[in-house]
Design a protein around this motif. Structure first.
Motif, PDB file in Angstrom:
ATOM      1  N   VAL A 129      -5.635   2.122  -8.040  1.00  0.00           N
ATOM      2  CA  VAL A 129      -5.020   3.463  -7.852  1.00  0.00           C
ATOM      3  C   VAL A 129      -5.977   4.259  -7.240  1.00  0.00           C
ATOM      4  O   VAL A 129      -7.041   4.356  -7.656  1.00  0.00           O
ATOM      5  N   GLY A 130      -5.665   4.918  -5.991  1.00  0.00           N
ATOM      6  CA  GLY A 130      -6.403   5.760  -5.503  1.00  0.00           C
ATOM      7  C   GLY A 130      -6.335   7.070  -5.946  1.00  0.00           C
ATOM      8  O   GLY A 130      -5.383   7.651  -6.654  1.00  0.00           O
ATOM      9  N   ASP A 131      -7.508   8.221  -5.605  1.00  0.00           N
ATOM     10  CA  ASP A 131      -7.502   9.483  -6.006  1.00  0.00           C
ATOM     11  C   ASP A 131      -6.617  10.346  -5.031  1.00  0.00           C
ATOM     12  O   ASP A 131      -7.529  10.735  -4.150  1.00  0.00           O
ATOM     13  N   CYS A 144       1.670   5.218  -7.891  1.00  0.00           N
ATOM     14  CA  CYS A 144       2.693   5.827  -7.453  1.00  0.00           C
ATOM     15  C   CYS A 144       4.107   4.840  -7.904  1.00  0.00           C
ATOM     16  O   CYS A 144       5.224   5.267  -7.813  1.00  0.00           O
ATOM     17  N   LEU A 145       3.908   3.355  -7.875  1.00  0.00           N
ATOM     18  CA  LEU A 145       5.149   2.706  -8.177  1.00  0.00           C
ATOM     19  C   LEU A 145       5.152   2.236  -9.530  1.00  0.00           C
ATOM     20  O   LEU A 145       4.134   1.929 -10.269  1.00  0.00           O
ATOM     21  N   THR A 146       6.266   2.012 -10.015  1.00  0.00           N
ATOM     22  CA  THR A 146       6.560   1.319 -11.413  1.00  0.00           C
ATOM     23  C   THR A 146       6.689   0.016 -11.019  1.00  0.00           C
ATOM     24  O   THR A 146       6.895  -0.698 -10.043  1.00  0.00           O
ATOM     25  N   ASN A 166       0.829  -1.144  -0.061  1.00  0.00           N
ATOM     26  CA  ASN A 166      -0.010  -0.024  -0.041  1.00  0.00           C
ATOM     27  C   ASN A 166       0.941   1.275  -0.107  1.00  0.00           C
ATOM     28  O   ASN A 166       1.925   1.405   0.744  1.00  0.00           O
ATOM     29  N   VAL A 167       0.654   1.989  -0.700  1.00  0.00           N
ATOM     30  CA  VAL A 167       1.510   3.421  -0.849  1.00  0.00           C
ATOM     31  C   VAL A 167       0.741   4.734  -1.370  1.00  0.00           C
ATOM     32  O   VAL A 167      -0.232   4.827  -1.729  1.00  0.00           O
ATOM     33  N   ALA A 168       1.087   5.602  -0.383  1.00  0.00           N
ATOM     34  CA  ALA A 168       0.520   6.775  -0.431  1.00  0.00           C
ATOM     35  C   ALA A 168       1.646   7.952  -0.745  1.00  0.00           C
ATOM     36  O   ALA A 168       2.811   7.596  -0.419  1.00  0.00           O
ATOM     37  N   LEU A 169       1.151   9.090  -1.267  1.00  0.00           N
ATOM     38  CA  LEU A 169       2.291  10.197  -1.592  1.00  0.00           C
ATOM     39  C   LEU A 169       2.534  11.042  -0.314  1.00  0.00           C
ATOM     40  O   LEU A 169       1.639  10.959   0.704  1.00  0.00           O
ATOM     41  N   GLY A 170       3.882  11.422  -0.380  1.00  0.00           N
ATOM     42  CA  GLY A 170       4.185  12.323   0.921  1.00  0.00           C
ATOM     43  C   GLY A 170       4.814  11.050   1.958  1.00  0.00           C
ATOM     44  O   GLY A 170       5.123  10.064   1.877  1.00  0.00           O
ATOM     45  N   LEU A 171       4.519  11.690   3.206  1.00  0.00           N
ATOM     46  CA  LEU A 171       4.619  10.956   4.405  1.00  0.00           C
ATOM     47  C   LEU A 171       4.084   9.864   4.750  1.00  0.00           C
ATOM     48  O   LEU A 171       2.679   9.876   4.413  1.00  0.00           O
ATOM     49  N   VAL A 202      -5.529   8.186   1.197  1.00  0.00           N
ATOM     50  CA  VAL A 202      -6.028   7.566   0.140  1.00  0.00           C
ATOM     51  C   VAL A 202      -4.706   6.989  -0.601  1.00  0.00           C
ATOM     52  O   VAL A 202      -3.846   7.636  -0.775  1.00  0.00           O
ATOM     53  N   PHE A 203      -4.657   5.835  -0.809  1.00  0.00           N
ATOM     54  CA  PHE A 203      -3.613   5.147  -1.296  1.00  0.00           C
ATOM     55  C   PHE A 203      -3.737   4.190  -2.549  1.00  0.00           C
ATOM     56  O   PHE A 203      -4.895   3.871  -2.916  1.00  0.00           O
TER      57      PHE A 203
END
Length: 858
Positions: free
Chosen positions: A362-364, A391-393, A328-333, A343-344
Motif C-alpha cells: 500500500v502506497g502513501d 484502495c481495493l477490497t 496497480n491502483v492509484a486514487l483519482g484519475l 504513488v499507488f
C-alpha cells in the motif's frame, strides 16, 4: 515491384464466348462447371497459403504479395467467366463487384489508403465490431468488443473514423504537405523537430470540414440524449492505426481528459496533431511503419468520475512464470499512474478462482488527479484517513481478476488493461491491449512432453489441421437448429459439419472441432482469418465430447485433452513470433479484401453480387449458384442430347436412360443396353448400390383407395416442385464424378444431383422428393420418414407437406459414397411406402425397419 493487374488484358485473356441457350450442349455446360471447380479450389488454396504467411513461419516480401494478388484476381475473374457461361450472363453485378474489390486491393498495393474521404465520419460504439478496426483503430475496436460481446462496463461513446481523418487532411490540403515534409525529414534535408513543428502548426490552424463537423455534433447530441441540456464531459483519445496492436504506441499520442463538448473540435485537432510529434514519427520509423499507413481515428467517451483508477496485467510483465495477476491502483484519475508520476497500491492476485490477494503493498497516497467541475483536471489532496488505506477490497480484486482472465481468453493473449472504479464501486474498463512479454514466456514451458503427460487424452490422431494453435475452453456442442446467439465467448465449438455460418462466432471461439470438413473449405478459411485453432474431419468429436466439458485442444498434435492444460496455452503465448513488418501489415490489409467471408446463408436476401465485399464472397456466391444452375438445368429441353441416351439393364423395373457427358461409361459400352459393370461414374455406382440392395425394393402390388388416387391425379403441382425432369422418361446425366438423376417411380418423383471428386470442398448431394398416389396425410408421413432418416445421416432439410429437399456437402470420398448409397436405399424403400403409412405410428416403425435393413446389409 510486380505489376498488379492490367485491367484491359485480363478481359482479353478471359474474354467470354457469347452463346445462346440453344447453342449450348450438356458437355459444354458441364465442362465449364469442372473448370469453375478447378478455379474455385485454386482460389481457396491460394487464400490458404496467403493466410498461412501471417502465422510467422514464413518469410515473404512485397513481391510475393503483389504476385499473389495478381494470381488470385486472375483466378476470380476466370471463375466469373465460367459461371457466366453456365448462368447465361444473368448476374452482371459480379463483374462490378470484381472490379470494385480489385481496385481497392490495387490501391493498397500502391500505398493509397482504402479509407477515402467523405465516408462515414462517426460510428457509435454499439455498432463497432472487430471488422471495423481499420476504420476506428484497435483501441476503439477492442473497447467496443469488451462492451458489446463480453458485456463489460465501458463508457458510452463513439469513434471519429479514419475516413474522417483523411477528409480533414484533404479538405485542408494537408496530405501532400505532410508527405513532402516527411520525405524531407527522412532524406535529412530538415530535422525531425522542424518537420514535426511545421506539420503540427498546419493541423492546429486547419478547419474541420462543415459536413464532418455537422455529423460529429449530431453524434455528441445523441450521446448527451436528444433534447437534453446535460453538460457532457468527455475523454477524447487517440485510436490510431497500429496503436494497441502488436506495437502499443504507449505514450506516443495525446489524449484530452474531461473535455467539454463545446471544446471537442479543439481536442480533436490536438489528438490528430499528436500523431506528428517527433517522438511518434520516430517511433513509427523505428518500427517499420510507412507514413502513408498513418491514420488517426479518435475515440470519444463519456468521462467516468473515478474514485480510483488502475492498470491490470493478466500476467506479471517482469516474472510471468509466477502465474499471477498484477494490479496497480492509484486514487483519482489514472493518467499519473500510467505516466509513472503517481504513488499507488500494488496487488498480486491468484489467476485461479477465487482469485485471492497473495501479496499487497500500500502506497502513501497524499495527492491525486481529479476531473474539475468546469472541465480539465487538477491535483487534489487526499484525506489523511485514505492516504495509507488499501484502495481495493478482496472482492474488487477478485472481480478485476475475473475480468482480466475473460479478456485474455477473448483476445487470445495476455492483456494490459486500464480501468477505473467509481464511487459506487462499479468497475469501468477503459482500454485493453496485448501485453508484450513473449520473450519471457519460454521460462514457463520448458518441458512440454512432461506437461502433456499430466492430462487424460479424450482422443488423438484424428482429423486435419485447418489452423494451428492451442485452445482451452468449455465445449459448445452445436446441433442443427441450436441458436448460435447462445454461444459463450471463449468456448470451443464442436459440430458435426463445418459451415460458413459459424463465421458469426469464429472470432469469439477459443477453438473449433468438427466431425466432417475440409482444411480448404470456407469455414477453415474463416478460422485462419481469426487465428482460431481448428481441427476438422475428426469423425468422432461430437460423439466423444460433452456439452460444457472443459478441454484443451492442441491442433498441431491433433490431440484433445480432458481438462485445462494452462501451461500449453502459455506455450502458445510464447510461440507467437509474428514479425510486425510493413510486409506483414500490407498482407494483412489486402487479405481483408480477399479472405473474409461475409456471405453465410444462401437464402439471405443479401446473398447477391451487389453485397460481395471480398473475393471470398464472390467465390462463395459463384459456387452456390453454379450448383443451383446445374441442378435446375432442364435436360429435357436438350433434345439433341437425348438421342444419345442408352438404357441401363438392371434386375429391377426402372427403365432408366443414361447420357454420358464424360467418362461415365467404360469404353465400348453397349449402344442400346448398358450393364452395371460398364458404369465408371463413381456417384452413380454408389447410388445404384443402394437402389438395388437386397430387401430395399418392394415389388408387392399395393391397393390404393379411389379417393386417394383421384386426389393425387387432380393436384396442381407448382413449377418449382416439378422441375427439373419430374415428368417423362427416367434419366441420368452423368460423368465420372457427376450425376443428375430424374426418376418417376409410380406417382412420386425423385431428383438427385451430386458431385463426388477427390477434393471434399467440391462434393455435394442434392435430393428432392415429391408426390405420391395416396391422401395428403400418408404422403406427408412418408416425407417425415425420409426426414428422420436423412437427419440422422446429417443432411440439412426443408420440408413442405409432401415435398422434401435435402442437402449435404463438403464430405470426404468415403462419406460421399456412404451417403449416396443411403439415398439409393431410400429411393428404393420409399417407392410405395405412402400406401402403408396409415397413421403416425408407422413413421417410427418404418424408420426402424429401414435402419435394420441398411445397417444389416453387406
Amino acid at each position: 515491384m510486380a505489376k498488379f493487374l492490367d485491367l484491359k488484358s485480363i478481359g482479353r485473356l478471359w474474354g467470354r464466348k457469347q452463346l445462346q441457350a440453344e447453342q449450348r450442349s450438356i458437355f459444354e455446360v458441364f465442362s465449364s462447371f469442372r473448370r469453375l471447380l478447378d478455379s474455385n479450389n485454386q482460389i481457396l488454396d491460394l487464400m490458404t497459403g496467403m493466410g498461412d504467411k501471417l502465422g510467422g513461419d514464413y518469410i515473404f516480401d512485397t513481391h510475393y504479395i503483389h504476385t499473389s494478388c495478381q494470381e488470385i484476381a486472375s483466378l476470380v475473374y476466370k471463375l466469373i467467366h465460367h459461371f457466366n457461361f453456365i448462368a447465361q450472363d444473368r448476374y452482371p453485378g459480379l463483374d462490378d463487384a470484381f472490379w470494385r474489390i480489385n481496385t481497392g486491393i490495387q490501391e493498397m498495393l500502391e500505398g493509397k489508403s482504402s479509407l477515402r474521404p467523405d465516408r462515414q465520419c462517426t460510428i457509435a460504439d454499439t455498432f463497432i465490431t472487430a471488422d471495423l478496426e481499420e476504420q476506428v483503430g484497435a483501441k476503439n475496436a477492442n473497447l467496443a468488443q469488451l462492451k458489446n460481446v463480453l458485456d463489460l462496463n465501458v463508457p458510452d461513446g463513439f469513434a471519429v473514423t479514419s475516413s474522417a481523418f483523411h477528409w480533414f487532411l484533404a479538405y485542408n490540403g494537408l496530405e501532400r504537405e505532410i508527405e513532402s515534409l516527411t520525405i524531407q525529414w527522412k532524406e535529412k534535408q530538415i530535422s525531425a523537430k522542424k518537420a514535426s513543428e511545421e506539420i503540427r502548426r498546419r493541423i492546429d490552424s486547419a478547419v474541420v470540414p462543415p459536413g464532418m463537423k455537422k455529423e460529429i455534433q449530431k453524434a455528441l447530441k445523441k450521446l448527451a440524449g436528444w433534447g437534453s441540456k446535460r453538460k457532457l464531459r468527455l475523454a477524447v483519445r487517440s485510436s490510431a492505426v497500429g496503436e494497441d496492436g502488436k506495437n502499443s504506441f504507449a505514450g506516443q499520442y495525446t489524449s484530452c481528459i474531461n473535455t467539454c463538448a463545446d471544446d471537442f473540435f479543439k481536442s480533436y485537432k490536438t489528438v490528430v496533431s499528436s500523431a506528428y510529434s517527433r517522438e511518434a514519427m520516430a517511433y513509427r520509423d523505428a518500427n517499420g511503419f510507412e507514413e502513408h499507413e498513418m491514420a488517426m481515428a479518435v475515440g470519444c467517451l463519456e468521462m467516468v468520475q473515478p474514485k480510483m483508477s488502475g492498470v491490470l496485467y493478466t500476467l506479471d510483465p517482469v516474472r510471468p512464470e509466477e502465474n499471477r495477476i498484477k494490479i496497480n491502483v492509484a486514487l483519482g484519475l489514472g493518467s499519473p499512474l500510467v505516466s509513472g508520476r503517481a504513488v499507488f497500491d500494488n496487488y498480486d492476485v491468484d489467476r485461479e478462482a477465487p482469485h485471492k490477494i497473495s501479496h499487497m503493498t500500500v502506497g502513501d497516497k497524499k495527492q491525486c488527479l481529479v476531473a474539475l467541475p468546469h472541465g480539465g483536471v487538477g491535483q487534489k489532496d487526499v484525506p489523511e484517513t485514505l492516504q495509507s488505506a488499501p484502495c481495493l477490497t478482496q472482492e474488487q480484486a477478485a472481480r478485476l481478476a475475473e475480468i482480466g482472465i475473460m479478456v485474455e481468453r477473448y483476445f487470445r493473449a495476455p492483456q494490459d488493461i486500464e480501468f477505473s472504479v467509481d464511487a459506487s464501486g462499479k468497475i469501468w474498463i477503459l482500454q485493453s491491449r496485448p501485453l508484450n512479454i513473449k520473450e519471457k514466456m519460454s521460462r514457463m514451458v520448458c518441458d512440454i512432453p512432461k506437461i502433456k503427460e499430466k492430462y487424460d487424452i479424450v482422443f488423438s490422431g484424428k482429423g486435419m489441421v485447418a489452423q494451428d494453435g492451442i485452445a482451452i475452453g468449455k465445449v459448445f456442442l452445436y446441433e442443427d437448429g441450436r441458436d448460435l446467439d447462445d454461444f459463450p465467448p471463449g468456448a470451443i465449438l464442436v459440430t458435426r459439419h463445418a459451415s460458413p455460418k459459424f463465421a458469426m462466432i469464429a472470432k469469439y471461439a477459443a477453438g473449433i472441432i468438427t466431425d466432417i470438413g475440409s482444411p480448404a473449405g470456407h469455414m477453415a478459411t474463416i478460422a485462419r482469418e481469426f487465428r482460431v485453432p481448428t481441427l476438422v474431419d475428426t469423425g468422432i468429436a461430437t460423439s466423444k465430447l460433452k456439452q460444457g466439458q472443459e478441454i484443451t485442444l492442441d491442433t498441431e498434435g491433433k490431440v484433445v485433452y480432458d481438462g485445462s492444460a494452462k501451461a500449453l496455452c502459455y506455450y502458445v503465448f510464447a510461440d507467437d513470433n509474428f514479425a510486425d513488418t510493413y510486409e506483414y501489415r500490407l498482407l494483412k490489409r489486402v487479405l481483408k479484401k480477399i479472405s473474409p467471408l461475409t456471405f453465410v446463408d444462401p437464402e439471405d436476401k443479401r446473398f447477391s453480387p451487389r453485397f460481395c465485399q471480398t473475393f471470398h464472397d464472390i467465390t462463395r456466391f459463384v459456387h452456390e449458384k453454379a450448383v443451383e444452375e446445374l441442378i435446375n438445368l432442364n435436360y429435357y429441353d436438350l433434345k439433341h442430347e437425348r438421342s444419345r441416351a442408352q438404357k441401363l439393364k438392371v434386375d429391377i423395373p426402372l427403365d432408366l436412360m443414361l447420357i454420358d457427358i464424360g467418362e461415365g461409361l467404360a469404353p465400348g459400352a453397349g449402344t442400346r443396353a448398358v450393364m452395371p459393370k460398364q458404369i465408371t461414374s463413381v456417384p452413380l455406382n454408389a447410388f445404384l448400390k443402394g437402389l438395388t440392395r437386397k430387401g430395399m425394393w418392394n415389388s408387392e402390388p399395393m391397393s390404393v383407395d379411389f379417393k386417394s388416387f383421384m386426389s393425387s391425379l387432380t393436384r396442381t403441382q407448382p413449377p418449382h416442385q416439378t422441375r427439373p425432369g419430374s415428368i417423362g422418361q427416367n434419366l441420368v446425366v452423368m460423368s465420372k464424378e457427376y450425376i443428375n438423376i430424374s426418376l418417376r417411380l409410380g406417382y412420386h418423383f425423385n431428383m438427385i444431383d451430386a458431385y463426388m471428386g477427390p477434393n471434399p470442398n467440391d462434393n455435394y448431394i442434392y435430393f428432392r422428393f415429391f408426390g405420391g398416389v395416396t391422401d395428403a396425410g400418408r404422403r406427408t408421413r412418408r416425407v417425415s420418414f425420409l426426414a428422420q432418416v436423412l437427419e440422422k445421416a446429417h443432411f440439412s432439410m426443408k420440408q413442405d407437406n409432401d415435398l422434401l429437399v435435402a442437402k449435404t456437402k463438403k464430405m470426404s470420398w468415403e462419406r460421399m459414397e456412404e451417403s449416396l448409397v443411403l439415398v439409393g436405399e431410400l429411393v428404393a424403400f420409399t417407392r410405395q411406402l405412402d400406401v402403408k403409412m396409415l397413421n403416425d405410428t408407422y413413421v417410427k416403425k418404418y424408420v426402424d425397419d429401414f435402419w435394420a435393413l441398411s445397417l444389416g446389409s453387406d
